[in-house]
Design a protein around this motif. Structure first.
Motif, PDB file in Angstrom:
ATOM      1  N   LYS A 146     -43.999  65.951 -51.160  1.00  0.00           N
ATOM      2  CA  LYS A 146     -43.034  66.346 -51.949  1.00  0.00           C
ATOM      3  C   LYS A 146     -41.544  66.341 -51.413  1.00  0.00           C
ATOM      4  N   HIS A 147     -41.533  66.778 -49.894  1.00  0.00           N
ATOM      5  CA  HIS A 147     -40.503  66.789 -49.293  1.00  0.00           C
ATOM      6  C   HIS A 147     -40.130  65.321 -48.880  1.00  0.00           C
ATOM      7  N   ALA A 148     -40.769  64.314 -48.987  1.00  0.00           N
ATOM      8  CA  ALA A 148     -40.438  62.940 -48.587  1.00  0.00           C
ATOM      9  C   ALA A 148     -39.995  62.372 -50.267  1.00  0.00           C
ATOM     10  N   GLY A 149     -40.195  63.178 -51.164  1.00  0.00           N
ATOM     11  CA  GLY A 149     -39.960  62.330 -52.399  1.00  0.00           C
ATOM     12  C   GLY A 149     -40.517  61.304 -53.028  1.00  0.00           C
ATOM     13  N   MET A 150     -41.712  61.466 -52.331  1.00  0.00           N
ATOM     14  CA  MET A 150     -43.041  60.496 -52.993  1.00  0.00           C
ATOM     15  C   MET A 150     -44.029  61.227 -54.098  1.00  0.00           C
ATOM     16  N   SER A 151     -43.667  62.336 -54.165  1.00  0.00           N
ATOM     17  CA  SER A 151     -44.639  62.878 -55.300  1.00  0.00           C
ATOM     18  C   SER A 151     -44.349  62.365 -56.634  1.00  0.00           C
ATOM     19  N   PRO A 152     -45.336  62.180 -57.680  1.00  0.00           N
ATOM     20  CA  PRO A 152     -45.232  61.642 -58.860  1.00  0.00           C
ATOM     21  C   PRO A 152     -44.341  62.537 -59.591  1.00  0.00           C
ATOM     22  N   SER A 153     -43.538  62.063 -60.377  1.00  0.00           N
ATOM     23  CA  SER A 153     -42.433  62.600 -61.479  1.00  0.00           C
ATOM     24  C   SER A 153     -42.930  62.244 -62.818  1.00  0.00           C
ATOM     25  N   ASP A 154     -43.588  63.084 -63.604  1.00  0.00           N
ATOM     26  CA  ASP A 154     -43.917  62.742 -64.855  1.00  0.00           C
ATOM     27  C   ASP A 154     -42.994  62.559 -65.926  1.00  0.00           C
ATOM     28  N   ASN A 155     -43.243  62.140 -66.994  1.00  0.00           N
ATOM     29  CA  ASN A 155     -42.372  61.822 -68.155  1.00  0.00           C
ATOM     30  C   ASN A 155     -43.099  62.040 -69.579  1.00  0.00           C
ATOM     31  N   ALA A 156     -43.445  63.308 -69.693  1.00  0.00           N
ATOM     32  CA  ALA A 156     -44.240  63.341 -70.986  1.00  0.00           C
ATOM     33  C   ALA A 156     -43.838  64.634 -71.805  1.00  0.00           C
ATOM     34  N   SER A 157     -43.871  64.539 -72.951  1.00  0.00           N
ATOM     35  CA  SER A 157     -43.585  65.459 -74.045  1.00  0.00           C
ATOM     36  C   SER A 157     -44.448  65.548 -75.347  1.00  0.00           C
ATOM     37  N   GLY A 158     -45.277  66.424 -75.761  1.00  0.00           N
ATOM     38  CA  GLY A 158     -46.070  66.301 -76.839  1.00  0.00           C
ATOM     39  C   GLY A 158     -47.032  65.275 -76.609  1.00  0.00           C
TER      40      GLY A 158
END
Length: 461
Positions: free
Chosen positions: A343-355
């Motif tokens: 996460k510190h490297a900015g390589m963790s997944p960034s999800d985009n979900a709603s409902g």
């Protein structure tokens, strides 16, 4: 999610992190917010209701802030606050002086990410209003709200490695820029010489020969043809060690000598000036690469000093590559888990979900860009030459590649090809994250390289 508690492992780690921050920022304490600049420092003392208890602006360098810091602590104590915490943005290297002054006085220090203060500034009154006096209050407020972090305390050897890593990154950028300019200049002043070698800017013989020609020809390479091929090759052989090489390739020397009188594609009006500039750029590139070799040797020595030279046992990962990564991470033991390091490297997944909507996930790109770049550079050769990494990459991309090949020549070929490229990009990111997890596991658990453990689906946390 744990049974009965209704909390996830992430929740528990987040709660523990906030608890550590709350111990440094107790609710009955005061906070000193400092907005750092070169010659002007703005200071504000606030309580946990964000009431300003005192403020002061001093025109001193950061290393002379001690007197102002003592004044702020006295103001807080006069208002009845026994606990005082200092908060600042990590502005350049100046915040290290604040860290030193706080350590000398036994004061806890927290830091605010500049991005966080930028967002908070706009949320405060929906404008971009910015002054030093307002910013120091804003910094203190963010600390009160626990939108802060505890800065790392670098030990001397780790700090040395970090500075070497940043110097290396600077030299790589400078060398790349010089190489690109040389290629651009030659494409106008002497185009045919770039065809004398498959990868000219990676050949010490080519660089030594072109430097010899551009520094002596006075804008007319054909003048050097009178010395003959043997004398020319002898001069090049004498110049190759200056580029870090051991021998000159006679074939390349012969091709460059034959191109001395070739004027195909030459822009005559610019030739003299560009060849002079090329000679200067070659000198810069030579010095930069020599400095880069020295820095990389120092980084490998520091890695050995830290007792972490075993990281080079990972196939296709050099000691310099491992040192470059650790220069950005600092001591991996300070992270809660390998996931925190990713996460510190900015390589963790960034999800985009709603409902019911599920968008495409991307990496967060938050954290330390320099770390992400170092890992990215290190992982590319591993995709081919590290058996575990190559197998992981092949397993993640084979299905998409097979589908792209099956659809070749059909109307769906473009979409299948795009999907295959996207899948390969995601696989490379996953492999880079795996490399960070391997390094974390080997350092934290004091372990050596184990292909079996590295290929395990559940990598060490």
């Amino acid at each position: 999610m744990s049974k009965g508690s209704g909390t996830t492992r992430g929740d528990r780690r987040r709660n523990a992190r906030r608890e550590r921050l709350r111990q440094v920022l107790p609710r009955d304490g005061a906070v000193i917010g400092i907005d750092l600049a070169e010659d002007k420092q703005a200071i504000a003392v606030i309580d946990h209701d964000v009431r300003v208890l005192a403020r002061k602006t001093v025109r001193v360098k950061a290393f002379r802030l001690g007197e102002a810091l003592d004044w702020a602590v006295a103001q807080a104590r006069a208002k009845g606050f026994a606990s005082v915490t200092v908060a600042c943005e990590p502005t350049g290297p100046r915040w290290l002086q604040v860290q030193r002054l706080c350590a000398e006085r036994g004061l806890p220090l927290v830091c605010i990410q500049p991005l966080m203060s930028h967002i908070a500034r706009e949320q405060q009154d929906y404008t971009t209003h910015k002054t030093d006096e307002a910013d120091c209050v804003l910094i203190a407020r963010l600390a009160v709200e626990l939108h802060c972090y505890l800065p790392e305390q670098l030990e001397e050897t780790w700090a040395h490695l970090r500075h070497l890593g940043r110097r290396r990154a600077q030299l790589i950028t400078a060398a790349t820029a010089s190489a690109q300019r040389i290629q651009d200049f030659m494409s106008v002043a002497w185009p045919t010489v770039t065809e004398t070698c498959a990868r000219p800017l990676e050949s010490n013989t080519w660089l030594a020969a072109v430097q010899l020609v551009t520094s002596r020809c006075g804008g007319q390479p054909g003048k050097l043809a009178v010395m003959g091929p043997e004398a020319f090759t002898t001069l090049v052989r004498g110049a190759v060690p200056g580029w870090g090489g051991k021998k000159a390739w006679g074939t390349i020397c012969g091709r460059i000598f034959a191109a001395l009188t070739d004027t195909e594609g030459v822009v005559v009006s610019s030739r003299r000036g560009l060849l002079r500039r090329c000679a200067d750029e070659l000198g810069d590139l030579q010095r930069t690469r020599a400095q880069l070799r020295a820095v990389e040797a120092d980084m490998a020595a520091v890695l050995d000093e830290l007792g972490l030279s075993r990281l080079a046992d990972i196939p296709a990962l050099t000691a310099v590559g491992a040192a470059a990564i650790l220069a950005e991470t600092g001591d991996p033991r300070r992270y809660d888990s390998s996931s925190s390091l990713v996460k510190h490297a900015g390589m963790s997944p960034s999800d985009n979900a709603s409902g019911a909507f599920y968008g495409q996930a991307h990496i967060s790109r938050r954290g330390r860009p320099g770390l992400r770049l170092a890992v990215w550079r290190a992982v590319w050769p591993m995709l081919r030459f590290n058996p575990v990494m190559a197998a992981k990459y092949a397993a993640m991309t084979s299905a998409a590649d097979d589908a792209a090949q099956a659809d070749a020549g059909s109307p769906q070929a473009t979409a299948a090809g795009a999907a295959a490229r996207a899948r390969r990009a995601k696989a490379r990111v996953a492999c880079a994250a795996s490399l960070l997890r391997w390094i974390y596991s080997m350092v934290v658990h004091d372990a050596g390289w184990d292909p079996g453990a590295a290929s395990c689906p559940a990598e060490a946390a």
